[in-house]
Motif scaffolding. Structure first.
Motif, PDB file in Angstrom:
ATOM      1  N   VAL A 125       0.772  -1.222   0.067  1.00 18.91           N
ATOM      2  CA  VAL A 125       0.059   0.008   0.096  1.00 18.91           C
ATOM      3  C   VAL A 125       0.876   1.379   0.046  1.00 18.91           C
ATOM      4  CG1 VAL A 125      -1.613   1.369   1.202  1.00 18.91           C
ATOM      5  CG2 VAL A 125      -2.034  -1.320   0.724  1.00 18.91           C
ATOM      6  N   PRO A 126       1.718   1.570   0.896  1.00 21.60           N
ATOM      7  CA  PRO A 126       2.737   2.566   0.910  1.00 21.60           C
ATOM      8  C   PRO A 126       3.639   2.617  -0.275  1.00 21.60           C
ATOM      9  CG  PRO A 126       3.481   1.345   2.685  1.00 21.60           C
ATOM     10  CD  PRO A 126       2.038   0.564   2.142  1.00 21.60           C
ATOM     11  N   ALA A 127       3.959   1.350  -0.599  1.00 25.13           N
ATOM     12  CA  ALA A 127       4.824   1.188  -1.800  1.00 25.13           C
ATOM     13  C   ALA A 127       4.185   1.858  -3.150  1.00 25.13           C
ATOM     14  CB  ALA A 127       5.256  -0.170  -1.983  1.00 25.13           C
ATOM     15  N   ILE A 128       2.637   1.588  -3.463  1.00 26.91           N
ATOM     16  CA  ILE A 128       2.310   2.027  -4.722  1.00 26.91           C
ATOM     17  C   ILE A 128       2.132   3.527  -4.427  1.00 26.91           C
ATOM     18  CG2 ILE A 128      -0.088   2.086  -5.651  1.00 26.91           C
ATOM     19  CD1 ILE A 128      -0.319  -0.886  -5.072  1.00 26.91           C
ATOM     20  N   LEU A 129       1.953   3.940  -3.277  1.00 31.90           N
ATOM     21  CA  LEU A 129       1.824   5.489  -3.093  1.00 31.90           C
ATOM     22  C   LEU A 129       3.032   6.046  -3.475  1.00 31.90           C
ATOM     23  CD1 LEU A 129      -0.266   5.683   0.205  1.00 31.90           C
ATOM     24  CD2 LEU A 129      -1.015   5.921  -2.132  1.00 31.90           C
ATOM     25  N   ALA A 130       4.325   5.355  -2.895  1.00 36.17           N
ATOM     26  CA  ALA A 130       5.559   5.907  -3.259  1.00 36.17           C
ATOM     27  C   ALA A 130       6.031   6.152  -4.700  1.00 36.17           C
ATOM     28  CB  ALA A 130       6.605   5.043  -2.423  1.00 36.17           C
ATOM     29  N   ALA A 131       5.241   5.226  -5.614  1.00 32.93           N
ATOM     30  CA  ALA A 131       5.578   5.381  -6.794  1.00 32.93           C
ATOM     31  C   ALA A 131       5.072   6.771  -7.513  1.00 32.93           C
ATOM     32  CB  ALA A 131       4.805   4.405  -7.721  1.00 32.93           C
ATOM     33  N   ARG A 132       4.610   7.620  -6.921  1.00 34.85           N
ATOM     34  CA  ARG A 132       4.017   8.811  -7.248  1.00 34.85           C
ATOM     35  C   ARG A 132       5.195   9.609  -7.982  1.00 34.85           C
ATOM     36  NH1 ARG A 132      -0.407  10.531  -2.799  1.00 34.85           N
ATOM     37  NH2 ARG A 132      -1.992   8.940  -3.504  1.00 34.85           N
ATOM     38  N   THR A 133       6.246   9.432  -7.591  1.00 35.08           N
ATOM     39  CA  THR A 133       7.478  10.239  -7.880  1.00 35.08           C
ATOM     40  C   THR A 133       7.986   9.776  -9.335  1.00 35.08           C
ATOM     41  OG1 THR A 133       9.036   8.769  -6.682  1.00 35.08           O
ATOM     42  CG2 THR A 133       8.161  10.548  -5.394  1.00 35.08           C
ATOM     43  N   ILE A 134       7.312   8.803 -10.011  1.00 33.45           N
ATOM     44  CA  ILE A 134       7.809   8.331 -11.159  1.00 33.45           C
ATOM     45  C   ILE A 134       7.133   9.390 -12.005  1.00 33.45           C
ATOM     46  CG2 ILE A 134       7.783   6.593 -12.839  1.00 33.45           C
ATOM     47  CD1 ILE A 134       7.769   4.588 -10.582  1.00 33.45           C
ATOM     48  N   ASP A 135       7.689  10.216 -12.926  1.00 26.73           N
ATOM     49  CA  ASP A 135       6.973  11.101 -13.569  1.00 26.73           C
ATOM     50  C   ASP A 135       6.369  10.645 -14.977  1.00 26.73           C
ATOM     51  OD1 ASP A 135       9.584  10.784 -14.526  1.00 26.73           O
ATOM     52  OD2 ASP A 135      10.265  12.978 -14.467  1.00 26.73           O
ATOM     53  N   ASP A 136       6.927   9.399 -15.491  1.00 24.14           N
ATOM     54  CA  ASP A 136       6.596   8.878 -16.666  1.00 24.14           C
ATOM     55  C   ASP A 136       5.338   7.966 -16.378  1.00 24.14           C
ATOM     56  OD1 ASP A 136       6.978   8.356 -19.836  1.00 24.14           O
ATOM     57  OD2 ASP A 136       6.548   6.419 -18.905  1.00 24.14           O
ATOM     58  N   GLU A 137       4.208   8.202 -17.019  1.00 25.84           N
ATOM     59  CA  GLU A 137       2.849   7.587 -16.501  1.00 25.84           C
ATOM     60  C   GLU A 137       2.868   5.929 -16.742  1.00 25.84           C
ATOM     61  OE1 GLU A 137       0.853   8.675 -14.690  1.00 25.84           O
ATOM     62  OE2 GLU A 137      -0.872   7.482 -14.568  1.00 25.84           O
ATOM     63  N   ARG A 138       3.243   5.684 -18.055  1.00 23.93           N
ATOM     64  CA  ARG A 138       3.951   4.466 -18.220  1.00 23.93           C
ATOM     65  C   ARG A 138       4.536   3.340 -17.136  1.00 23.93           C
ATOM     66  NH1 ARG A 138       3.206   6.102 -23.765  1.00 23.93           N
ATOM     67  NH2 ARG A 138       1.588   5.243 -24.617  1.00 23.93           N
ATOM     68  N   ASP A 139       5.648   4.198 -17.002  1.00 17.14           N
ATOM     69  CA  ASP A 139       6.638   3.686 -15.958  1.00 17.14           C
ATOM     70  C   ASP A 139       6.054   3.497 -14.739  1.00 17.14           C
ATOM     71  OD1 ASP A 139       8.635   3.308 -17.854  1.00 17.14           O
ATOM     72  OD2 ASP A 139       9.891   5.024 -17.021  1.00 17.14           O
ATOM     73  N   ARG A 140       5.074   4.435 -14.219  1.00 17.39           N
ATOM     74  CA  ARG A 140       4.545   4.663 -13.092  1.00 17.39           C
ATOM     75  C   ARG A 140       3.584   3.243 -12.851  1.00 17.39           C
ATOM     76  NH1 ARG A 140       0.174   6.452  -9.593  1.00 17.39           N
ATOM     77  NH2 ARG A 140      -1.006   6.930 -11.454  1.00 17.39           N
ATOM     78  N   LEU A 141       2.722   3.241 -14.002  1.00 20.52           N
ATOM     79  CA  LEU A 141       1.878   1.911 -14.077  1.00 20.52           C
ATOM     80  C   LEU A 141       2.506   0.650 -14.094  1.00 20.52           C
ATOM     81  CD1 LEU A 141      -0.907   3.291 -16.727  1.00 20.52           C
ATOM     82  CD2 LEU A 141      -1.158   2.797 -14.132  1.00 20.52           C
ATOM     83  N   ALA A 142       3.601   0.474 -14.806  1.00 18.47           N
ATOM     84  CA  ALA A 142       4.092  -0.631 -14.843  1.00 18.47           C
ATOM     85  C   ALA A 142       4.843  -1.080 -13.231  1.00 18.47           C
ATOM     86  CB  ALA A 142       5.215  -0.627 -15.635  1.00 18.47           C
ATOM     87  N   THR A 143       5.303   0.100 -12.706  1.00 18.97           N
ATOM     88  CA  THR A 143       5.762  -0.226 -11.430  1.00 18.97           C
ATOM     89  C   THR A 143       4.806  -0.783 -10.043  1.00 18.97           C
ATOM     90  OG1 THR A 143       7.530   1.660 -11.768  1.00 18.97           O
ATOM     91  CG2 THR A 143       7.165   0.887  -9.540  1.00 18.97           C
ATOM     92  N   ILE A 144       3.706   0.068 -10.060  1.00 14.18           N
ATOM     93  CA  ILE A 144       2.570  -0.320  -9.452  1.00 14.18           C
ATOM     94  C   ILE A 144       1.811  -1.669  -9.721  1.00 14.18           C
ATOM     95  CG2 ILE A 144       2.349   2.217  -8.401  1.00 14.18           C
ATOM     96  CD1 ILE A 144      -0.215   2.397  -9.981  1.00 14.18           C
TER      97      ILE A 144
END
Lengths: 639, 128
Positions: free
Chosen positions: A369-388
Motif C-alpha cells: 500500500v505505501p509502496a504504490i503511493l511511493a511510486a508517485r514520484t515516477i514522472d513517466d505515466e507508463r513507468d509508474r503504471l508498470a511499477t505499481i
C-alpha cells in the motif's frame, strides 16, 4: 485594477470577510528544503489529505503567530515548472490559480529555493511570479552558500523581482523568525489578496509560446536576473564530491548499494519484530480484557472476534512500516536515495522500469500500500503504471505468517548448505526469489503489450548530501503511520464485520451455526470444485476467500475452521492438522498461490485510487490470480 | 506544440530556427549571450558531436536536443537548453553520465546523452 482582479479570479475574500483564515502556499522545486520549512512553521499542527479527484497529497498546516493571529499554510508538491506534464505540476498550478474545488486561492506565496543552485532553481520563479500574488522569496541553505564561497545581493534580487526576500537555513532554523514576520504581515491583511503587477521582462506570457522558446526565454530571463543580483555561484561541495566518488564508484558503489538494501531488509525483519510481538500481545490482552468485561452476547463475538482481531491484524504491521520509512526517510533526506536510483536504473531499464521504481519496490517488502503511493514520484505515466502493477509481487510482510505456518508444517528442518542454511530458510528465500522473477517477467511483458512505448528518458537531479533533520523525519513517520492506519484500517474493519456476519448465519437453536453450515461454509463448498485440482478442500477455500481481506487472515481462519484454540502461526496443533489434511504438493502449491495471487483488498483499493478507475486493479487482480492458480496447479502435479 | 523537435528526421539543424525566433523575442538588447550568436557554417563542422562522446571534465555547449518534445521537456525544465554549458563530471557504475549544469548535478542515461548535440568551446570563449 486590484478590485477587478479579485472579482475576476473569484479569489481571496479576506478583505470582505476578515473571519476567514488567510491561506499561504509554499512552492518550490524538489530538494529545496520546502518540507523542512513547512514543518518548522507548522509543527504537529498539520493535516494530510488528498486533493479532490487526484492522488496528490495535500498538506495543510496551521501557523500560530503573535497576538492570536493565525493562518493556514499549504505545502505544495515540489515542481520544476508548470508544464502540467505530471500530476504534481497540474495540482500546484490549480492551487495557485484557485481552481481547486473547495479551496480558496492563496492570499500570498512563499517561494523557496536552494540558493546554492540559484540559477537552476529560479527557473520556477517566472511562472510563479506571473500569478501576481504577493510573494516571499526564501533563499534557503544560505549558510552553505557562504561556507562554499558564494554570494548574492539580496537587495538587488528583491528589487528586480518585486518580492520580499528572506535568507534561511531550514536545517538550523536561522531566518525562520523573518518568515514568521512576513506571515504576520499577511495575517494582518496588509498585502493579502492584492494583485501585484510585475515587469519582469518584455517577454510575452510563456504559455503562449512554443515549448522550447518558452523555456529559452525563461532561462535568459533567469540568467539576467542572476547577473543583476551579482550572484557568485558557490564552489563545488567537497563533501558531495568525495561521497559521490565513493557511492558512485564502479566497484564500491554497487557494493554499498546492496549493503544498504540488506540493511533495510534486516531492519524490517529483525529490528521490527520485538515491536510487532509487543503489539500482538497488547491486542490479544486487550481483546481478552474486553471479552471478559462484556456480557456473553452476540455483539461480544462481533467486537472481539470480528473487529478486535481484524483491526489487530493490521496494526501489527505498523512497526515494520515505521522502521522502513525511518530508513527510507534517512536515505532520501541525506541525498543517497537519488544515487541509489541512478545505480538501480540500468538494471531497471533492462526490464522495462526505471531507477525511480527502486524506492517503491523496496517499500513493497513491507507493504504494497505505501509502496504504490511511493511510486508517485515516477514522472513517466507508463513507468509508474508498470511499477505499481508489479509492486504486489514483492514479498510483503503479510505473506510471512502464511509462509511461516506452511513451511513449518511441511518442510523438514534439514540443513542444505551445511550449518548456514536450513531447507526451510531455502524455501523462504526461494519464495522471495519467485516474487522477483514474477515481477521482472511481468514488467517485461507489460512494456511489450499494454504499456508499449518509445524508450523513456530518465533524469535524476543529484542533490548535495545533507544531514537529515530528525524533526522532519519524525513528522514524516507520524504522517505515514496515520495514512497507513486510516487507509488499511477502514478496509480491514469492514471486511472483518462482513466475515463475522457470514459465520453467524443461518441461525440455529444454539445460536451461531457450525462453520460448515454457516454462510461462510457454503461459500467454501461453492469454491471447492475450483480449487480441487490444486488438492485443496472447502476449508482452505474459505481461507482463500477470507484472506482476500489480507493474506495473513488465512492463518486465523484455518485456526477457527479446524477448531484450534490458539490460532497462532506458532501453534503446533494447527500444523499437525494441516499435515494430516493436505498433501505436501498441495501445500507447496498453496505457498506459490500466496506468492503470486493478489490476496489483498487494501492493495486493490489503493490501485483503484492511484489509477483512477477499475481497469488496472481488475487486470492486475485477474492476472495475479491466474498466475497463482497455474503455479499452484503445476506444483501440485510435480510434488 | 512541437515545431522545434523535428530533429528526429533531420538531426541538429533546428538551431537556426530557434535563433530566429529568439531574436524576435528579445530584440537587440541581449544578443551578446552565447545562444543568440548566429551560427556560421564553420561552427557546424562538429555537427555530429554528442554529449556522450565528450570526455570527463570537459565543458561543452549544448547546441540542440535531438529528441521528441515529451522527452525534451523535463530536460528543458531543469535548464538543459541550447546554449547552456554542460560538463560531464563522472560516470555511474552502470556507465551513464552524470553532468554538472548550472551548479546542479544531473544524472542522465547514455541514450539521452547520445541525443544531445554539443559543440566544443573555443579557447576564446573559454576565457570569457
Amino acid at each position: 485594477m486590484v478590485e477587478q482582479d479579485l472579482v475576476a479570479s473569484g479569489g481571496p475574500a479576506t478583505k470582505d470577510a476578515p473571519a476567514q483564515t488567510p491561506i499561504v502556499a509554499l512552492v518550490g522545486p524538489p530538494n529545496s528544503g520546502k518540507t523542512t520549512l513547512f514543518n518548522q512553521l507548522t509543527g504537529l499542527r498539520q493535516k494530510v489529505a488528498n486533493y479532490p479527484g487526484v492522488t496528490v497529497e495535500k498538506h495543510v498546516g496551521h501557523v500560530s503567530l503573535t497576538e492570536g493571529r493565525h493562518l493556514s499554510l499549504v505545502d505544495l508538491p515540489g515542481v520544476h515548472g508548470f508544464s502540467a506534464r505530471t500530476l504534481d505540476e497540474r495540482v500546484t498550478r490549480d492551487v495557485l490559480e484557485g481552481k481547486v474545488e473547495g479551496m480558496q486561492s492563496p492570499d500570498a506565496l512563499i517561494l523557496i529555493v536552494d540558493v546554492t543552485r540559484l540559477e537552476n532553481q529560479l527557473m520556477l520563479v517566472e511562472p510563479v511570479l506571473e500569478m501576481g500574488l504577493p510573494t516571499l522569496l526564501v533563499l534557503n541553505m544560505a549558510d552553505e552558500l557562504d561556507a562554499r564561497g558564494g554570494s548574492v545581493d539580496d537587495q538587488a534580487l528583491a528589487e528586480r523581482l518585486g518580492v520580499d526576500i528572506v535568507r534561511t537555513s531550514a536545517r538550523t532554523g536561522a531566518g525562520i523568525d523573518d518568515v514568521r514576520a512576513y506571515l504576520r504581515g499577511v495575517a494582518d491583511g496588509g498585502t493579502a489578496g492584492e494583485h501585484v503587477e510585475r515587469e519582469l521582462s518584455n517577454v510575452p506570457a510563456s504559455t503562449a509560446l512554443p515549448v522550447i522558446d518558452a523555456f529559452a526565454a525563461r532561462r535568459t530571463l533567469v540568467r539576467n536576473i542572476v547577473q543583476d543580483a551579482d550572484f557568485v555561484p558557490p564552489g563545488p561541495s567537497q563533501l558531495t564530491e568525495r561521497l559521490d566518488s565513493l557511492f558512485l564508484h564502479r566497484l564500491w558503489g554497487p557494493l554499498i548499494f546492496f549493503g544498504v538494501v540488506l540493511l533495510v531488509f534486516q531492519s524490517i525483519f529483525t529490528w521490527a519484530v520485538p515491536l510487532m510481538d509487543g503489539i500482538d500481545w497488547m491486542v490479544a490482552t486487550s481483546g481478552d480484557w474486553v471479552s471478559s468485561s462484556l456480557p456473553d452476547t452476540w455483539y461480544r463475538s462481533l467486537i472481539v472476534d470480528g473487529v478486535w482481531a481484524g483491526v489487530g491484524s493490521v496494526i501489527i504491521f505498523l512497526p515494520q512500516i515505521l522502521v522502513l520509512f525511518l530508513f527510507l526517510g534517512i536515505l532520501e533526506d541525506s541525498g543517497y536515495m537519488a544515487r541509489a536510483a541512478v545505480i538501480a536504473d540500468r538494471a531497471m531499464y533492462r526490464v522495462g522500469l526505471q531507477g525511480r521504481a527502486f524506492l517503491p519496490l523496496l517499500s513493497g517488502y513491507a507493504c504494497a500500500v505505501p509502496a504504490i503511493l511511493a511510486a508517485r514520484t515516477i514522472d513517466d505515466e507508463r513507468d509508474r503504471l508498470a511499477t505499481i502493477f508489479v509492486t504486489p509481487f514483492m514479498t510483503c510482510s503479510a505473506r510471512l505468517p502464511v509462509y511461516a505456518l506452511l513451511i513449518a508444517a511441511f518442510i523438514p528442518n534439514r540443513p542444505v548448505l551445511g550449518p548456514f542454511m536450513s531447507q526451510r530458510a531455502a524455501v523462504l528465500l526461494g519464495l522471495y526469489g519467485l516474487g522477483i522473477v514474477a515481477a521482472v517477467f511481468t514488467a517485461f511483458l507489460l512494456k511489450r503489450t499494454l504499456l508499449k512505448a518509445e524508450p523513456t528518458s530518465f533524469l535524476m537531479e543529484l542533490p548535495p548530501y545533507r544531514i537529515p533533520s530528525p524533526r522532519t523525519l519524525m513528522l514524516r513517520l507520524l504522517d505515514r503511520s496515520k495514512i497507513f492506519l486510516r487507509r488499511a484500517g477502514r478496509i480491514i474493519f469492514a471486511v472483518a464485520i462482513v466475515l463475522w456476519t457470514l459465520t453467524q448465519f443461518p441461525r440455529t437453536e444454539a445460536g451461531a451455526p457450525d462453520i460448515e453450515q454457516s454462510a461462510l461454509g457454503t461459500i467454501g463448498h461453492v469454491i471447492e470444485p475450483v480449487i480441487e485440482p490444486l488438492g485443496l478442500d472447502w476449508r482452505v477455500g474459505i481461507g482463500i476467500v477470507t484472506s482476500l481481506a489480507a493474506r495473513e487472515v488465512i492463518v486465523g481462519t484455518l485456526g477457527t475452521i479446524y477448531g484450534v484454540e490458539t490460532a497462532d502461526e506458532e501453534a503446533v496443533a494447527l500444523q499437525e492438522i494441516l499435515r494430516r489434511d493436505l498433501e505436501p504438493g498441495a501445500a507447496i502449491g498453496l505457498l506459490i498461490f500466496f506468492a503470486f495471487a493478489l490476496q489483498c483488498m487494501s492493495t486493490v483499493a489503493v490501485m483503484r485510487r492511484e489509477t483512477a478507475g477499475w481497469k488496472w486493479p481488475l487486470v492486475q487482480f485477474t492476472y495475479m490470480l491466474l498466475l497463482g492458480y497455474v503455479g499452484a496447479f503445476i506444483a501440485f502435479r510435480i510434488f | 506544440m512541437g515545431r522545434c523537435f523535428r530533429a528526429f528526421e533531420r538531426p541538429c539543424t533546428l538551431v537556426e530556427i530557434q535563433f530566429q525566433s529568439q531574436r524576435d523575442l528579445f530584440g537587440a538588447g541581449i544578443t551578446e549571450l552565447p545562444m543568440h550568436r548566429s551560427v556560421t557554417a564553420e561552427e557546424h563542422q562538429s555537427e555530429d558531436l554528442r554529449l556522450g562522446d565528450i570526455p570527463m571534465q570537459q565543458e561543452v555547449e549544448l547546441v540542440s536536443l535531438d529528441m521528441p518534445d515529451e522527452l525534451a521537456e523535463p530536460l528543458l525544465e531543469r535548464g538543459v537548453l541550447p546554449g547552456c554549458r554542460i560538463c560531464p563530471v563522472r560516470s555511474s557504475p552502470g556507465g551513464d553520465p552524470i553532468v554538472s549544469i548550472n551548479g546542479s548535478l544531473l544524472a542522465l542515461r547514455r541514450e539521452t546523452a547520445a541525443c544531445l548535440c554539443v559543440k566544443l568551446l573555443s579557447s576564446l570563449q573559454d576565457a570569457g
